[in-house]
Design an enzyme around this catalytic site. Structure first.
Site, PDB file in Angstrom:
ATOM      1  N   SER A   8      -2.869  -7.746   2.934  1.00  0.00           N
ATOM      2  CA  SER A   8      -3.148  -7.579   4.366  1.00  0.00           C
ATOM      3  C   SER A   8      -3.610  -8.893   4.972  1.00  0.00           C
ATOM      4  O   SER A   8      -3.271  -9.216   6.111  1.00  0.00           O
ATOM      5  CB  SER A   8      -4.236  -6.523   4.578  1.00  0.00           C
ATOM      6  OG  SER A   8      -3.800  -5.266   4.148  1.00  0.00           O
ATOM      7  N   ARG A  51      -1.874  -6.041  -8.411  1.00  0.00           N
ATOM      8  CA  ARG A  51      -0.732  -6.917  -8.108  1.00  0.00           C
ATOM      9  C   ARG A  51      -0.537  -7.971  -9.186  1.00  0.00           C
ATOM     10  O   ARG A  51       0.571  -8.318  -9.556  1.00  0.00           O
ATOM     11  CB  ARG A  51      -0.948  -7.631  -6.767  1.00  0.00           C
ATOM     12  CG  ARG A  51      -0.806  -6.740  -5.578  1.00  0.00           C
ATOM     13  CD  ARG A  51      -1.295  -7.418  -4.339  1.00  0.00           C
ATOM     14  NE  ARG A  51      -2.704  -7.746  -4.475  1.00  0.00           N
ATOM     15  CZ  ARG A  51      -3.489  -8.150  -3.504  1.00  0.00           C
ATOM     16  NH1 ARG A  51      -3.002  -8.326  -2.303  1.00  0.00           N
ATOM     17  NH2 ARG A  51      -4.770  -8.403  -3.722  1.00  0.00           N
ATOM     18  N   HIS A  62       0.836  -1.210   0.000  1.00  0.00           N
ATOM     19  CA  HIS A  62       0.000   0.000   0.000  1.00  0.00           C
ATOM     20  C   HIS A  62       0.869   1.257   0.000  1.00  0.00           C
ATOM     21  O   HIS A  62       0.595   2.221  -0.718  1.00  0.00           O
ATOM     22  CB  HIS A  62      -0.882   0.052   1.261  1.00  0.00           C
ATOM     23  CG  HIS A  62      -1.883  -1.047   1.383  1.00  0.00           C
ATOM     24  ND1 HIS A  62      -2.018  -1.807   2.519  1.00  0.00           N
ATOM     25  CD2 HIS A  62      -2.819  -1.509   0.516  1.00  0.00           C
ATOM     26  CE1 HIS A  62      -2.995  -2.685   2.360  1.00  0.00           C
ATOM     27  NE2 HIS A  62      -3.499  -2.531   1.143  1.00  0.00           N
ATOM     28  N   LYS A 116     -18.461  -5.593   7.828  1.00  0.00           N
ATOM     29  CA  LYS A 116     -17.284  -6.429   7.542  1.00  0.00           C
ATOM     30  C   LYS A 116     -16.386  -6.438   8.770  1.00  0.00           C
ATOM     31  O   LYS A 116     -15.955  -5.379   9.230  1.00  0.00           O
ATOM     32  CB  LYS A 116     -16.556  -5.834   6.324  1.00  0.00           C
ATOM     33  CG  LYS A 116     -15.476  -6.737   5.746  1.00  0.00           C
ATOM     34  CD  LYS A 116     -14.907  -6.100   4.483  1.00  0.00           C
ATOM     35  CE  LYS A 116     -13.542  -6.665   4.159  1.00  0.00           C
ATOM     36  NZ  LYS A 116     -12.893  -5.941   3.079  1.00  0.00           N
TER      37      LYS A 116
HETATM   38  O1  PNS Z   1      -8.652  -2.882   0.168  1.00  0.00           O
HETATM   39  P1  PNS Z   1      -9.928  -3.422  -0.402  1.00  0.00           P
HETATM   40  O2  PNS Z   1     -10.725  -4.121   0.670  1.00  0.00           O
HETATM   41  O3  PNS Z   1      -9.716  -4.259  -1.625  1.00  0.00           O
HETATM   42  O4  PNS Z   1     -10.790  -2.122  -0.856  1.00  0.00           O
HETATM   43  C1  PNS Z   1     -12.057  -2.266  -1.460  1.00  0.00           C
HETATM   44  C2  PNS Z   1     -12.794  -0.914  -1.513  1.00  0.00           C
HETATM   45  C3  PNS Z   1     -12.831  -0.284  -0.132  1.00  0.00           C
HETATM   46  C4  PNS Z   1     -12.059   0.015  -2.443  1.00  0.00           C
HETATM   47  C5  PNS Z   1     -14.223  -1.168  -2.084  1.00  0.00           C
HETATM   48  O5  PNS Z   1     -14.792  -2.238  -1.380  1.00  0.00           O
HETATM   49  C6  PNS Z   1     -15.114   0.050  -1.915  1.00  0.00           C
HETATM   50  O6  PNS Z   1     -14.955   1.025  -2.600  1.00  0.00           O
HETATM   51  N1  PNS Z   1     -16.063  -0.036  -0.950  1.00  0.00           N
HETATM   52  C7  PNS Z   1     -16.951   1.049  -0.615  1.00  0.00           C
HETATM   53  C8  PNS Z   1     -18.404   0.667  -0.904  1.00  0.00           C
HETATM   54  C9  PNS Z   1     -18.705   0.842  -2.388  1.00  0.00           C
HETATM   55  O7  PNS Z   1     -18.527   1.899  -2.956  1.00  0.00           O
HETATM   56  N2  PNS Z   1     -19.214  -0.231  -2.995  1.00  0.00           N
HETATM   57  C10 PNS Z   1     -19.557  -0.214  -4.405  1.00  0.00           C
HETATM   58  C11 PNS Z   1     -18.601  -1.019  -5.227  1.00  0.00           C
HETATM   59  S1  PNS Z   1     -18.564  -2.693  -4.697  1.00  0.00           S
END
Ligand code: PNS
Length: 160
Positions: A129, A90, A17, A41
């Site tokens: 993570s 990645r 990150h 979550k």
């Molecule tokens: O580090 P991660 O868990 O892969 O990040 C995922 C993240 C936080 C970028 C994604 O889950 C997100 O944007 N969540 C916020 C809710 C949202 O906007 N959902 C709509 C798309 S699924």
């Protein structure tokens, strides 16, 4: 002013990150790191702890701001008046999910949101993570994967 958001769970922040944060911070006047606070979550660290770890590990980068958000990313972006999302890729396995999210965010935002992808530096391509959490849960030293202050926090979280 060119601004972007790098959203994620950061549970916890890893060197992967931080690599994306450093590189994308050079491309924008301000980079917001958005820490998802999703009560549905289960996370190892609270949003407050994740924000604190990010603040500490990015303090030498001048134009980075750490902030937690809940709800939809595009709503938060609208509030913050930001239209560019940064995400790291990645491997090809990340691509399908990231493509779907970026295209749906674009659609639902009425074509106002764009996502740019940075390919992760090769030395961090395997890092996640969840992997770090798993190693740490067995008492393994994870200081190769995360900054020392994060490794210490993980060690304390899992000590009996
Ligand atoms: O580090 P991660 O868990 O892969 O990040 C995922 C993240 C936080 C970028 C994604 O889950 C997100 O944007 N969540 C916020 C809710 C949202 O906007 N959902 C709509 C798309 S699924």
């Amino acid at each position: 002013m060119r601004r972007a958001i790098y959203p994620g769970s950061f549970d916890p922040v890893t060197y992967g990150h931080l690599d994306i944060i450093r590189r994308s911070a050079c491309m924008f006047d301000e980079l917001l790191v958005g820490v998802l606070n999703n009560s549905a979550k289960h996370s190892l660290f609270s949003a407050k702890e994740r924000v604190e770890m990010l603040v500490k590990t990015t303090e030498e980068i001048g134009n980075v701001k750490i902030i937690s958000f809940d709800g939809l990313l595009i709503d938060f972006m609208r509030e913050q008046n930001i239209s560019v999302v940064v995400r790291g890729l990645r491997a090809i396995t990340d691509f399908e999910y990231e493509l779907q999210i970026s295209q749906s965010n674009r659609k639902v935002s009425g074509d106002t949101v764009d996502t740019i992808f940075l390919t992760t530096s090769v030395e961090y391509a395997y890092l996640s993570s969840s992997m770090v959490r798993e190693y740490a849960s067995y008492g393994t030293d994870v200081s190769a994967f995360v900054p020392d202050c994060v490794a210490e926090k993980l060690r304390r979280r899992f000590e009996n």
